[in-house]
Design a protein around this motif. Structure first.
Motif, PDB file in Angstrom:
ATOM      1  N   ALA A 163      -6.454  -0.236  -2.715  1.00 50.43           N
ATOM      2  CA  ALA A 163      -5.521   0.883  -2.556  1.00 50.43           C
ATOM      3  C   ALA A 163      -5.247   1.564  -3.891  1.00 50.43           C
ATOM      4  O   ALA A 163      -5.156   2.797  -3.975  1.00 50.43           O
ATOM      5  CB  ALA A 163      -4.216   0.390  -1.934  1.00 50.43           C
ATOM      6  N   ILE A 178       0.842  -1.209   0.000  1.00 56.42           N
ATOM      7  CA  ILE A 178       0.000   0.000   0.000  1.00 56.42           C
ATOM      8  C   ILE A 178       0.872   1.252   0.000  1.00 56.42           C
ATOM      9  O   ILE A 178       0.614   2.216  -0.732  1.00 56.42           O
ATOM     10  CB  ILE A 178      -0.940   0.010   1.215  1.00 56.42           C
ATOM     11  N   PRO A 181      -9.958   6.298   3.462  1.00 61.32           N
ATOM     12  CA  PRO A 181      -8.512   6.538   3.462  1.00 61.32           C
ATOM     13  C   PRO A 181      -8.100   7.774   2.667  1.00 61.32           C
ATOM     14  O   PRO A 181      -7.217   8.528   3.098  1.00 61.32           O
ATOM     15  CB  PRO A 181      -7.951   5.262   2.824  1.00 61.32           C
ATOM     16  N   CYS A 185      -6.433   1.173   4.925  1.00 65.18           N
ATOM     17  CA  CYS A 185      -6.593   0.377   3.699  1.00 65.18           C
ATOM     18  C   CYS A 185      -6.537  -1.115   3.969  1.00 65.18           C
ATOM     19  O   CYS A 185      -7.069  -1.912   3.190  1.00 65.18           O
ATOM     20  CB  CYS A 185      -5.521   0.753   2.678  1.00 65.18           C
ATOM     21  N   GLU A 196      -8.317   3.665  -4.567  1.00 59.42           N
ATOM     22  CA  GLU A 196      -8.618   4.678  -3.550  1.00 59.42           C
ATOM     23  C   GLU A 196      -7.607   5.818  -3.542  1.00 59.42           C
ATOM     24  O   GLU A 196      -7.972   6.991  -3.445  1.00 59.42           O
ATOM     25  CB  GLU A 196      -8.659   4.014  -2.169  1.00 59.42           C
TER      26      GLU A 196
END
Length: 231
Positions: free
Chosen positions: A219, A111, A154, A134, A222
């Motif tokens: 991730a 991530i 996030p 995450c 996002e």
């Protein structure tokens, strides 16, 4: 390069006194995992180094580097999930902490490397809180935000105007609880199969590999490019 299992066990030895008690302990545990994942340890490369290698490998293409990052970490997660669950219930007291730390280190580094490639400052405490969040994955985060157990996503945390220590503690507690439930085998089918040597290794490999893939995909979607956020 040491395996995820080796790194997990090294971290687990430092985490065992704080794996089961309260938000402060949860925060301590996650901070240690995040430090190892982002900064590296020994021959275990840092998130920045890992990101740079994948970026160079794919000729500077951020998107291709991210896909490569996810693929490689899924393989690592799958391998450590198999090795740390081979022994069944007999060695569970050792392998569950090692697996908990190992899979978390692998996933946080993945991530963080994605975030770094997307232009985030992974030394920023807001970003580190977002990276930890995450680990819950998109479905869990969506449910918790919808129910009010978490206030936001996030992305919103990573780009918030200030760091919120209370939110950081809530995120840490939620993530540690989820990891312990997942890795400890509290779900009945996983608990049963992890009692059986060899079969437990196969189940551990599938669970950790799939979770790593899903978290990587979340991730990737996002943590959008910082340049896009400023436009």
């Amino acid at each position: 390069m040491p395996s995820a299992k080796d790194v997990g066990r090294a971290v687990a030895r430092r985490l065992q006194p704080v794996t089961t008690t309260g938000p402060q302990a949860a925060g301590t545990m996650l901070r240690r995992i995040v430090e190892v994942a982002i900064d590296g340890t020994g021959r275990f490369p840092s998130a920045r180094t890992t990101a740079a290698r994948h970026l160079e490998k794919h000729g500077g293409s951020v998107d291709a580097a991210i896909e490569s990052l996810i693929d490689s970490h899924v393989r690592i997660g799958t391998a450590q999930g198999f090795v740390t669950n081979l022994g069944g219930i007999v060695v569970a007291a050792v392998t569950i902490p090692a697996n908990l730390a190992g899979v978390a280190v692998v996933q946080v580094r993945m991530i963080a490397a994605i975030a770094h490639l997307r232009g985030y400052d992974i030394d920023d405490r807001r970003v580190r809180t977002a990276l930890v969040l995450c680990l819950l994955g998109g479905e869990q985060i969506g449910r918790r935000v919808a129910s009010g157990r978490l206030p936001t996503t996030p992305l919103a945390i990573a780009t918030a105007p200030v760091f919120d220590p209370n939110l950081d503690a809530r995120v840490s507690e939620a993530v540690v609880g989820d990891l312990l439930a997942r890795v400890g085998g509290k779900h009945l089918p996983l608990l049963i199969t992890r009692r059986i040597p060899l079969l437990g290794g196969g189940v551990g490999a599938v669970v950790d590999g799939l979770a790593t893939y899903q978290i990587g995909q979340f991730a990737k979607g996002e943590l959008v490019r910082r340049r896009a956020l400023s436009n």
